[in-house]
Design a protein around this motif. Structure first.
Motif, PDB file in Angstrom:
ATOM      1  N   MET A 297       1.090  -1.887  -0.026  1.00  0.00           N
ATOM      2  CA  MET A 297       0.032   0.175   0.004  1.00  0.00           C
ATOM      3  C   MET A 297       1.101   1.606  -0.275  1.00  0.00           C
ATOM      4  SD  MET A 297      -3.182   0.901   2.788  1.00  0.00           S
ATOM      5  CE  MET A 297      -3.963  -0.489   2.377  1.00  0.00           C
ATOM      6  N   LYS A 298       0.123   2.767  -0.895  1.00  0.00           N
ATOM      7  CA  LYS A 298       1.239   3.638  -1.019  1.00  0.00           C
ATOM      8  C   LYS A 298       0.444   4.896   0.204  1.00  0.00           C
ATOM      9  CE  LYS A 298       4.553   2.825  -3.586  1.00  0.00           C
ATOM     10  NZ  LYS A 298       5.589   3.334  -3.410  1.00  0.00           N
ATOM     11  N   VAL A 299       1.307   5.263   1.043  1.00  0.00           N
ATOM     12  CA  VAL A 299       0.303   6.250   1.633  1.00  0.00           C
ATOM     13  C   VAL A 299       0.827   7.599   1.855  1.00  0.00           C
ATOM     14  CG1 VAL A 299      -0.961   6.654   3.846  1.00  0.00           C
ATOM     15  CG2 VAL A 299      -0.105   3.645   3.043  1.00  0.00           C
ATOM     16  N   PRO A 300       0.579   8.004   1.223  1.00  0.00           N
ATOM     17  CA  PRO A 300       1.193   9.385   0.745  1.00  0.00           C
ATOM     18  C   PRO A 300       1.116  10.649   2.346  1.00  0.00           C
ATOM     19  CG  PRO A 300      -1.098   9.588  -0.180  1.00  0.00           C
ATOM     20  CD  PRO A 300      -1.020   8.514  -0.147  1.00  0.00           C
ATOM     21  N   MET A 301       2.350  11.583   2.443  1.00  0.00           N
ATOM     22  CA  MET A 301       2.027  12.200   3.607  1.00  0.00           C
ATOM     23  C   MET A 301       0.611  13.458   3.437  1.00  0.00           C
ATOM     24  SD  MET A 301       3.789  13.406   5.823  1.00  0.00           S
ATOM     25  CE  MET A 301       3.540  14.004   7.209  1.00  0.00           C
ATOM     26  N   LEU A 302       0.146  13.857   2.173  1.00  0.00           N
ATOM     27  CA  LEU A 302      -0.908  14.401   1.712  1.00  0.00           C
ATOM     28  C   LEU A 302      -0.866  14.345   0.364  1.00  0.00           C
ATOM     29  CD1 LEU A 302      -2.090  17.040   2.040  1.00  0.00           C
ATOM     30  CD2 LEU A 302      -0.501  18.374   1.653  1.00  0.00           C
ATOM     31  N   ASP A 303      -2.878  13.995  -0.061  1.00  0.00           N
ATOM     32  CA  ASP A 303      -2.928  13.557  -1.466  1.00  0.00           C
ATOM     33  C   ASP A 303      -4.483  14.904  -0.941  1.00  0.00           C
ATOM     34  OD1 ASP A 303      -4.051  12.715  -3.142  1.00  0.00           O
ATOM     35  OD2 ASP A 303      -4.583  11.127  -2.678  1.00  0.00           O
ATOM     36  N   LEU A 304      -4.016  16.007  -2.615  1.00  0.00           N
ATOM     37  CA  LEU A 304      -4.651  16.671  -1.811  1.00  0.00           C
ATOM     38  C   LEU A 304      -6.303  16.695  -3.777  1.00  0.00           C
ATOM     39  CD1 LEU A 304      -2.756  19.737  -1.795  1.00  0.00           C
ATOM     40  CD2 LEU A 304      -4.195  19.291  -0.065  1.00  0.00           C
ATOM     41  N   SER A 305      -5.312  15.482  -4.530  1.00  0.00           N
ATOM     42  CA  SER A 305      -6.071  14.997  -5.391  1.00  0.00           C
ATOM     43  C   SER A 305      -7.922  15.109  -5.937  1.00  0.00           C
ATOM     44  CB  SER A 305      -5.734  13.721  -6.222  1.00  0.00           C
ATOM     45  OG  SER A 305      -5.724  12.560  -5.440  1.00  0.00           O
ATOM     46  N   GLU A 306      -8.117  13.912  -3.692  1.00  0.00           N
ATOM     47  CA  GLU A 306      -9.936  14.033  -3.768  1.00  0.00           C
ATOM     48  C   GLU A 306     -10.150  15.136  -3.348  1.00  0.00           C
ATOM     49  OE1 GLU A 306     -11.833  11.086  -0.912  1.00  0.00           O
ATOM     50  OE2 GLU A 306     -10.136  10.059  -1.555  1.00  0.00           O
ATOM     51  N   GLN A 307      -9.502  15.683  -2.983  1.00  0.00           N
ATOM     52  CA  GLN A 307     -10.752  17.533  -2.425  1.00  0.00           C
ATOM     53  C   GLN A 307     -10.581  18.255  -3.385  1.00  0.00           C
ATOM     54  OE1 GLN A 307      -8.548  21.155  -0.669  1.00  0.00           O
ATOM     55  NE2 GLN A 307      -8.714  19.844   1.214  1.00  0.00           N
ATOM     56  N   TYR A 308      -9.468  18.782  -4.419  1.00  0.00           N
ATOM     57  CA  TYR A 308     -10.156  19.049  -5.762  1.00  0.00           C
ATOM     58  C   TYR A 308     -11.119  18.387  -6.759  1.00  0.00           C
ATOM     59  CZ  TYR A 308      -9.066  21.301 -10.122  1.00  0.00           C
ATOM     60  OH  TYR A 308      -9.133  21.666 -11.477  1.00  0.00           O
ATOM     61  N   GLN A 309     -10.818  16.788  -7.222  1.00  0.00           N
ATOM     62  CA  GLN A 309     -12.609  16.817  -7.908  1.00  0.00           C
ATOM     63  C   GLN A 309     -13.651  16.941  -6.534  1.00  0.00           C
ATOM     64  OE1 GLN A 309     -12.185  15.650 -10.199  1.00  0.00           O
ATOM     65  NE2 GLN A 309      -9.607  15.625 -10.089  1.00  0.00           N
ATOM     66  N   GLU A 310     -13.830  16.927  -5.061  1.00  0.00           N
ATOM     67  CA  GLU A 310     -15.093  17.031  -4.583  1.00  0.00           C
ATOM     68  C   GLU A 310     -15.470  18.823  -5.092  1.00  0.00           C
ATOM     69  OE1 GLU A 310     -16.692  18.173  -0.125  1.00  0.00           O
ATOM     70  OE2 GLU A 310     -14.822  17.426  -0.364  1.00  0.00           O
ATOM     71  N   LEU A 311     -14.267  20.212  -5.166  1.00  0.00           N
ATOM     72  CA  LEU A 311     -14.478  21.354  -5.546  1.00  0.00           C
ATOM     73  C   LEU A 311     -14.501  21.686  -6.531  1.00  0.00           C
ATOM     74  CD1 LEU A 311     -12.919  22.258  -2.264  1.00  0.00           C
ATOM     75  CD2 LEU A 311     -15.046  21.460  -2.335  1.00  0.00           C
ATOM     76  N   LYS A 312     -13.745  20.980  -7.579  1.00  0.00           N
ATOM     77  CA  LYS A 312     -13.544  21.186  -9.020  1.00  0.00           C
ATOM     78  C   LYS A 312     -14.464  21.984  -9.818  1.00  0.00           C
ATOM     79  CE  LYS A 312     -11.565  19.834 -13.049  1.00  0.00           C
ATOM     80  NZ  LYS A 312     -11.689  17.675 -14.019  1.00  0.00           N
ATOM     81  N   SER A 313     -15.653  21.996 -10.013  1.00  0.00           N
ATOM     82  CA  SER A 313     -16.623  22.397 -10.295  1.00  0.00           C
ATOM     83  C   SER A 313     -16.820  23.762 -10.195  1.00  0.00           C
ATOM     84  CB  SER A 313     -18.205  21.642 -10.960  1.00  0.00           C
ATOM     85  OG  SER A 313     -18.393  21.803  -9.653  1.00  0.00           O
ATOM     86  N   GLU A 314     -16.178  24.296  -8.575  1.00  0.00           N
ATOM     87  CA  GLU A 314     -16.820  25.104  -8.163  1.00  0.00           C
ATOM     88  C   GLU A 314     -15.405  26.020  -7.797  1.00  0.00           C
ATOM     89  OE1 GLU A 314     -18.695  25.621  -3.889  1.00  0.00           O
ATOM     90  OE2 GLU A 314     -18.365  23.171  -3.950  1.00  0.00           O
ATOM     91  N   VAL A 315     -14.493  25.437  -8.310  1.00  0.00           N
ATOM     92  CA  VAL A 315     -13.031  26.135  -8.434  1.00  0.00           C
ATOM     93  C   VAL A 315     -13.173  27.063 -10.156  1.00  0.00           C
ATOM     94  CG1 VAL A 315     -10.828  25.626  -8.542  1.00  0.00           C
ATOM     95  CG2 VAL A 315     -11.556  25.017  -6.953  1.00  0.00           C
ATOM     96  N   LEU A 316     -13.255  25.944 -10.787  1.00  0.00           N
ATOM     97  CA  LEU A 316     -13.251  26.596 -12.181  1.00  0.00           C
ATOM     98  C   LEU A 316     -13.636  27.640 -12.355  1.00  0.00           C
ATOM     99  CD1 LEU A 316     -12.619  22.794 -14.115  1.00  0.00           C
ATOM    100  CD2 LEU A 316     -10.764  25.054 -13.315  1.00  0.00           C
ATOM    101  N   GLU A 317     -15.712  27.636 -12.205  1.00  0.00           N
ATOM    102  CA  GLU A 317     -16.505  28.387 -12.616  1.00  0.00           C
ATOM    103  C   GLU A 317     -15.891  30.053 -11.376  1.00  0.00           C
ATOM    104  OE1 GLU A 317     -21.043  29.628 -10.325  1.00  0.00           O
ATOM    105  OE2 GLU A 317     -20.103  27.790 -10.689  1.00  0.00           O
ATOM    106  N   VAL A 318     -15.359  29.833 -10.385  1.00  0.00           N
ATOM    107  CA  VAL A 318     -14.676  31.344  -9.892  1.00  0.00           C
ATOM    108  C   VAL A 318     -13.833  31.465 -10.140  1.00  0.00           C
ATOM    109  CG1 VAL A 318     -12.979  30.224  -7.699  1.00  0.00           C
ATOM    110  CG2 VAL A 318     -14.627  32.799  -7.420  1.00  0.00           C
ATOM    111  N   LEU A 319     -12.520  30.617 -10.825  1.00  0.00           N
ATOM    112  CA  LEU A 319     -11.968  30.732 -11.471  1.00  0.00           C
ATOM    113  C   LEU A 319     -11.980  31.955 -13.107  1.00  0.00           C
ATOM    114  CD1 LEU A 319      -8.947  27.978 -11.317  1.00  0.00           C
ATOM    115  CD2 LEU A 319      -9.055  30.758 -10.099  1.00  0.00           C
ATOM    116  N   ASP A 320     -13.305  31.056 -13.894  1.00  0.00           N
ATOM    117  CA  ASP A 320     -13.489  31.579 -14.603  1.00  0.00           C
ATOM    118  C   ASP A 320     -13.991  33.483 -13.868  1.00  0.00           C
ATOM    119  OD1 ASP A 320     -14.470  31.514 -17.265  1.00  0.00           O
ATOM    120  OD2 ASP A 320     -16.643  32.210 -16.419  1.00  0.00           O
ATOM    121  N   GLN A 321     -14.419  33.878 -13.268  1.00  0.00           N
ATOM    122  CA  GLN A 321     -15.176  34.571 -12.745  1.00  0.00           C
ATOM    123  C   GLN A 321     -14.343  35.859 -12.284  1.00  0.00           C
ATOM    124  OE1 GLN A 321     -17.445  33.789  -9.295  1.00  0.00           O
ATOM    125  NE2 GLN A 321     -18.998  32.516 -10.550  1.00  0.00           N
TER     126      GLN A 321
END
Length: 370
Positions: A1-25
């Motif tokens: 098993m690989k256990v990273p110190m930190l993994d931000l990918s799941e968090q980004y996928q959860e917030l992706k649509s909101e993040v892209l929308e606000v960046l476009d704004q």
């Protein structure tokens, strides 16, 4: 098993649509410097900290430096702080032209020992910088009492502790000012650099706002020597998307910490010293840091088993080569020096899975023959 110190990918996928929308704004608005996104974040973080002002700046290191400059700290002054912290704390003091004065830590919490502060105060002392290490606030009530008695400013380095509390008081409430970092790995992290000062002091707030824009007010008229350190509008937009989730993420971190502690106690007993959360504190576990014997060998073994760990921090500031002119030597601050040889931070992020934690602890137990 690989256990990273930190993994931000799941968090980004959860917030992706909101993040892209606000960046476009932001892109569509064409307002990229100190716009509405920065103002909103400043207001929200100040309110969250129970303070009157938030001043966004380029990063957490600049936040400390700007706060010190706004308080009038400069050449000939001394600032008392902890040696067991990231370099930015001591570096900001030195860049302000002042002398860092290091005092030892409480070995249980790794935070500055308030009772050692008094002995370090001289007629040159101008401020104290407690660092809320790993997500737990230092004893701010005691530090505030000492500061008041000796008429000293207190700048809380809360880079790792947004959302932490001490006897019901938030970061920034008991100090003159507090500083945050929004580096991507922080509990509230941007997708680049960012920082903020929060304060209830109107004068400190106003001076900080002027200093962050080259010391100009009005524009192109310079009365103090400031520099360019503004929180980016795009980073503020991302942080505004993330901020409503911070309390939930903090609770998840606390749950992960409790799981680690239970597993470690069950598997290893007293072989591993688990984090101590002082009574009255609300720890937000930016890091879950244990103390162990054979630390370096354990880290190497865990790495071979796919478990990422970090050492925060392997060499205290008082014995860093850059500060050799201060005259400190090995043995001067024994608690910090001992901690630097024993601490190991385990993987910690809100999305960490229980099976990953079980694997980490199993591998630690395996290393110690348990």
């Amino acid at each position: 098993m690989k256990v990273p110190m930190l993994d931000l990918s799941e968090q980004y996928q959860e917030l992706k649509s909101e993040v892209l929308e606000v960046l476009d704004q932001v892109m569509s608005s064409s307002r990229f410097i100190l716009g509405d996104q920065v103002k909103k974040l400043e207001q929200d973080i100040a309110k969250y900290s129970n303070t009157a002002h938030g001043i966004g700046c380029g990063n957490g290191s600049d936040a400390i430096h700007i706060a010190l400059q706004a308080l009038g700290v400069g050449p000939g002054d001394e600032v008392i702080t902890t040696p067991f912290t990231f370099f930015a704390t001591g570096g900001a003091i030195a860049r302000a032209g002042a002398k860092p004065v290091y005092v030892d830590i409480d070995p249980a919490t790794f935070n500055i020992d308030p009772e050692k502060i008094k002995a370090a105060i001289t007629e040159k002392t101008k401020a104290i910088i407690p660092v809320h290490l790993y997500g737990q606030m230092a004893d701010m009530e005691r530090i505030a009492q000492i500061a008041k008695k000796y008429n000293l400013a207190v700048v809380e380095d809360a880079a790792q502790a947004i959302g932490a509390k001490h006897n019901g008081k938030s970061v920034g409430e008991l100090g003159t000012a507090a500083t945050y970092s929004f580096f991507p790995t922080k509990n509230l992290g941007a997708y680049g650099d960012g920082g903020m000062i929060v304060t209830n002091d109107d004068e400190v707030a106003e001076k900080s706002r002027v200093i962050r824009v080259h010391g100009s007010k009005p524009k192109y008229y310079h009365h103090v020597l400031g520099y360019n350190s503004r929180l980016d509008e795009l980073q503020a937009a991302i942080l505004n998307v993330k901020f409503p989730h911070l309390e939930r993420w903090s609770k998840l971190r606390r749950e992960k910490a409790a799981t680690y502690t239970a597993l470690l106690k069950e598997k290893l007993g007293d072989l591993v010293v688990t984090p101590v959360e002082k009574e009255g504190n609300y720890h937000v576990y930016h890091q879950y840091t244990i103390r162990v014997e054979k630390r370096d060998e354990l880290q190497k073994y865990l790495n071979e088993q796919g478990v990422s760990t970090m050492i925060y921090y392997p060499l205290p500031l008082h014995v860093q080569p850059v500060f050799k002119e201060l005259g400190y030597k090995e043995g001067d601050l024994p608690n910090a020096e001992k901690a630097a040889k024993e601490v190991l931070s385990l993987p910690m992020f809100p999305e960490l899975k229980t099976e990953q934690q079980e694997y980490v602890v199993a591998k630690i137990a395996e290393f110690y023959g348990k």
